[in-house]
Every structure is written in structure tokens, then in C-alpha cells.
Design a protein around this motif. Structure first.
Motif, PDB file in Angstrom:
ATOM      1  N   CYS A   1     -58.522 -34.962  -9.847  1.00 19.97           N
ATOM      2  CA  CYS A   1     -59.605 -35.864  -9.983  1.00 19.97           C
ATOM      3  C   CYS A   1     -59.399 -37.227  -9.109  1.00 19.97           C
ATOM      4  O   CYS A   1     -58.026 -37.675  -9.143  1.00 19.97           O
ATOM      5  N   GLU A   2     -60.391 -37.421  -8.360  1.00 20.84           N
ATOM      6  CA  GLU A   2     -60.127 -38.634  -7.367  1.00 20.84           C
ATOM      7  C   GLU A   2     -61.238 -39.606  -7.665  1.00 20.84           C
ATOM      8  O   GLU A   2     -62.460 -39.345  -8.024  1.00 20.84           O
ATOM      9  N   ILE A   3     -61.221 -41.038  -7.605  1.00 17.78           N
ATOM     10  CA  ILE A   3     -62.074 -42.099  -7.890  1.00 17.78           C
ATOM     11  C   ILE A   3     -62.612 -42.479  -6.503  1.00 17.78           C
ATOM     12  O   ILE A   3     -61.559 -42.756  -5.561  1.00 17.78           O
ATOM     13  N   ILE A   4     -63.711 -42.398  -5.911  1.00 16.68           N
ATOM     14  CA  ILE A   4     -64.109 -42.632  -4.665  1.00 16.68           C
ATOM     15  C   ILE A   4     -65.212 -44.017  -5.016  1.00 16.68           C
ATOM     16  O   ILE A   4     -66.279 -43.908  -5.705  1.00 16.68           O
ATOM     17  N   GLU A   5     -64.979 -44.833  -4.234  1.00 17.15           N
ATOM     18  CA  GLU A   5     -65.698 -46.186  -4.519  1.00 17.15           C
ATOM     19  C   GLU A   5     -67.104 -45.901  -3.845  1.00 17.15           C
ATOM     20  O   GLU A   5     -67.349 -45.441  -2.743  1.00 17.15           O
ATOM     21  N   CYS A   6     -68.169 -46.106  -4.719  1.00 14.25           N
ATOM     22  CA  CYS A   6     -69.501 -45.902  -4.643  1.00 14.25           C
ATOM     23  C   CYS A   6     -70.320 -46.694  -5.334  1.00 14.25           C
ATOM     24  O   CYS A   6     -70.713 -46.249  -6.456  1.00 14.25           O
ATOM     25  N   ASP A   7     -70.716 -47.682  -4.928  1.00 14.50           N
ATOM     26  CA  ASP A   7     -71.593 -48.781  -5.716  1.00 14.50           C
ATOM     27  C   ASP A   7     -73.154 -48.066  -5.049  1.00 14.50           C
ATOM     28  O   ASP A   7     -73.168 -48.216  -3.730  1.00 14.50           O
ATOM     29  N   VAL A   8     -73.953 -47.552  -5.978  1.00 16.51           N
ATOM     30  CA  VAL A   8     -75.054 -46.896  -5.458  1.00 16.51           C
ATOM     31  C   VAL A   8     -76.170 -48.009  -4.790  1.00 16.51           C
ATOM     32  O   VAL A   8     -77.246 -47.350  -4.149  1.00 16.51           O
ATOM     33  N   GLU A   9     -76.121 -49.258  -4.910  1.00 15.39           N
ATOM     34  CA  GLU A   9     -76.807 -50.016  -4.316  1.00 15.39           C
ATOM     35  C   GLU A   9     -76.187 -50.586  -2.888  1.00 15.39           C
ATOM     36  O   GLU A   9     -76.961 -51.055  -2.024  1.00 15.39           O
ATOM     37  N   ASN A  10     -75.283 -49.867  -2.669  1.00 15.37           N
ATOM     38  CA  ASN A  10     -74.481 -49.963  -1.140  1.00 15.37           C
ATOM     39  C   ASN A  10     -74.871 -48.700  -0.577  1.00 15.37           C
ATOM     40  O   ASN A  10     -74.182 -47.669  -0.677  1.00 15.37           O
TER      41      ASN A  10
ATOM     42  N   GLY B   1     -63.460 -26.005 -15.483  1.00  8.33           N
ATOM     43  CA  GLY B   1     -62.511 -25.807 -14.440  1.00  8.33           C
ATOM     44  C   GLY B   1     -62.744 -26.384 -13.249  1.00  8.33           C
ATOM     45  O   GLY B   1     -61.917 -26.173 -12.300  1.00  8.33           O
ATOM     46  N   ALA B   2     -63.500 -27.281 -13.133  1.00 14.75           N
ATOM     47  CA  ALA B   2     -63.827 -27.939 -11.600  1.00 14.75           C
ATOM     48  C   ALA B   2     -62.904 -29.262 -11.612  1.00 14.75           C
ATOM     49  O   ALA B   2     -62.585 -29.879 -12.452  1.00 14.75           O
ATOM     50  N   ASP B   3     -62.308 -29.312 -10.363  1.00 12.17           N
ATOM     51  CA  ASP B   3     -62.014 -30.653  -9.971  1.00 12.17           C
ATOM     52  C   ASP B   3     -63.282 -31.651  -9.614  1.00 12.17           C
ATOM     53  O   ASP B   3     -64.186 -31.132  -9.303  1.00 12.17           O
ATOM     54  N   VAL B   4     -62.655 -32.974  -9.831  1.00 13.14           N
ATOM     55  CA  VAL B   4     -63.946 -33.944 -10.006  1.00 13.14           C
ATOM     56  C   VAL B   4     -63.613 -35.009  -8.917  1.00 13.14           C
ATOM     57  O   VAL B   4     -62.661 -35.739  -9.267  1.00 13.14           O
ATOM     58  N   ALA B   5     -64.821 -35.371  -8.438  1.00 11.00           N
ATOM     59  CA  ALA B   5     -64.624 -36.865  -7.648  1.00 11.00           C
ATOM     60  C   ALA B   5     -65.563 -37.741  -8.418  1.00 11.00           C
ATOM     61  O   ALA B   5     -66.917 -37.531  -8.469  1.00 11.00           O
ATOM     62  N   LEU B   6     -65.207 -38.715  -8.805  1.00  8.02           N
ATOM     63  CA  LEU B   6     -65.909 -39.762  -9.810  1.00  8.02           C
ATOM     64  C   LEU B   6     -66.271 -40.820  -8.716  1.00  8.02           C
ATOM     65  O   LEU B   6     -65.348 -41.593  -8.108  1.00  8.02           O
ATOM     66  N   LEU B   7     -67.537 -40.988  -8.419  1.00  3.66           N
ATOM     67  CA  LEU B   7     -68.234 -41.744  -7.597  1.00  3.66           C
ATOM     68  C   LEU B   7     -68.587 -42.997  -8.477  1.00  3.66           C
ATOM     69  O   LEU B   7     -69.562 -43.200  -9.234  1.00  3.66           O
TER      70      LEU B   7
END
Length: 252
Positions: free
Chosen positions: A59-68, A33-39
Motif C-alpha cells: 500500500c502506497e500513499i500518492i499525493e493527489c489533491d483532485v483540485e490539482n 487480495g489487491a495491493d492499493v494506492a491511496l490517492l
């Protein structure tokens, strides 16, 4: 009781969601049931976004390089801005590097620690600030059997995952009184890209399978149920727990 597991009206943010365990967790939360942000690093990989939207979820895609580090710091406010809130965070991105400890390259140590521990800390800190203020939240970190065992030729990974276990407990100690649950999922041997070499090794793969009481490697979909549980009100009184999803490996 089924309503306790319902995530309708909740917003989740998941890193490492383009494949493996992270992908299954993101999809499982949406199915509940959750809405989701994809990092995720790539804005062009929209496969999971489309699948989640077909479920009727946002559902939204959010730019997130975990090395940044700046992108990691921006992930929480960006999620809130685009999806209207944040209730669940799952920092699932991770990497592995194998080398005998006497030869382990310093640059690989630094990269493993950045991706597997520091980025998790930064994301949890940002999420915690928001969740403590709103008086509700669920943070699910990803440990490993290496949180308990040292393994072989994986000193950085073992150190990072040991750190995840203690970070989970430390944050739970501070935030439980604010109705923020911080817990960890602890994967055992899971058939993902990270373990391709082990799965393909006819000798080691059999040895590992024979040691697992469930007599099989895990799959990413084995994490859907445990993730939904920890993200839901069914786990309201669960704080600082490391939930092993390992087919019984740690109990052997």
C-alpha cells in the motif's frame, strides 16, 4: 466460483480513501487480495495504509489533491511506478454544496464540477490509456441517486453526478472491446460526513429512512461487496452499468 472474486496480484488506485465510502472500498479491495494506492491530499494520514499493510498487501500513499489537475494526471504513472502496475481505478473523491439555485455561487459550482466530474474524467482518461494498451482494466466511478433524480438545492452536484452516469456509459462504449470494464456504483442515502446535516436532522432523517425499503441508511461498508464484484473477473461481461447501492430507494 470464489476464485472469480479473488483480486490477488491486482493493483488498485482509489481516491477519496481517507474516509467514508472511499475508505471502505479501498479496504475491501485489499481484503479481496489487491495491493492499493491511496490517492489522497494528506501524506501524513497513514491510518488506512497501516491497516492495509497489516493484511499483507502493498500500500502506497500518492499525493493527489483532485483540485490539482497535474496531481490527478500524475496519479496513474506514479501508481504504476511504485506498485508495478494498475488494474483497478476507483475515483471516489467528492464534495457537496447546498444552496437554492437562484443564489448558488458560481465559485461553488466550479469547485463541485472540478472535484466531482472533471477530476474523474482526467483520472479515467489516464487509467484508460494504460488499460486499453494492456488489454485489461476495471474502472469504477461513483454516481449518486442524483444521477437519476434532481434533488433539492444541489444543482451542481446533480449536474456532476448526471455527468458521471453518461461518462461511465461513454467510456464503456469505447473501451469494452479492449477488455476494460467501466461501471459505476450509485450510492443512495449513506451515513457519511457528507450527509451529517441530514442524519442529524430528526425530521428529515426519519422521513428518508421511512422511504428506504431497507428501512435504514446505508453505511460505507455496504460498498465493499459491490466494489469487489465490479473490480473482479466475476463482472467480466458487465459494461456501462450503474449499480445502485441504495437500499431500494430508486425502486420505491
Amino acid at each position: 466460483m470464489k476464485h472469480a472474486f479473488d483480486l490477488s496480484g491486482k493493483v488498485a488506485a482509489v481516491s477519496g480513501s481517507t474516509r467514508g465510502i472511499g475508505r471502505s472500498i479501498a479496504l475491501g479491495l485489499a481484503e479481496a487480495g489487491a495491493d492499493v494506492a491511496l490517492l489522497q491530499r494528506s501524506l501524513s494520514d497513514t491510518t488506512l495504509q497501516e491497516e492495509i499493510r497489516q493484511l499483507g498487501r502493498k500500500c502506497e500513499i500518492i499525493e493527489c489533491d483532485v483540485e490539482n489537475r497535474q496531481q490527478v494526471r500524475n496519479a496513474v504513472p506514479e501508481t504504476i511506478s511504485r506498485l508495478g502496475g494498475l488494474h483497478i481505478v476507483v475515483p471516489c473523491a467528492g464534495i457537496q454544496h447546498r444552496s437554492p439555485s437562484v443564489d448558488f455561487p458560481e465559485e461553488d459550482w466550479d469547485r463541485v464540477m472540478q472535484v466531482n466530474l472533471k477530476s474523474v474524467w482526467l483520472l479515467c482518461q489516464q487509467a484508460g490509456r494504460h488499460m486499453v494498451e494492456q488489454g485489461y482494466g476495471k474502472i469504477i466511478t461513483i454516481g449518486s441517486v442524483a444521477s437519476f433524480q434532481g434533488g433539492f438545492t444541489v444543482p451542481a452536484y446533480a449536474a456532476a453526478k448526471g455527468g458521471i452516469a453518461q461518462l461511465t456509459k461513454a467510456l464503456a462504449n469505447e473501451w469494452a472491446a479492449h477488455n476494460v470494464n467501466v461501471n459505476a456504483l450509485v450510492p443512495g442515502y449513506i451515513d457519511t460526513d457528507m450527509n451529517t446535516a441530514l442524519v442529524s436532522d430528526p425530521t428529515r432523517s426519519v422521513q428518508i429512512s421511512e422511504r428506504i425499503p431497507a428501512a435504514r441508511w446505508g453505511t460505507p461498508d455496504d460498498f465493499k461487496g459491490p466494489a469487489v464484484f465490479l473490480a473482479s473477473d466475476a463482472a467480466a461481461y458487465v459494461h456501462g452499468h450503474l449499480l445502485a447501492v441504495d437500499g431500494g430507494w430508486l425502486g420505491r
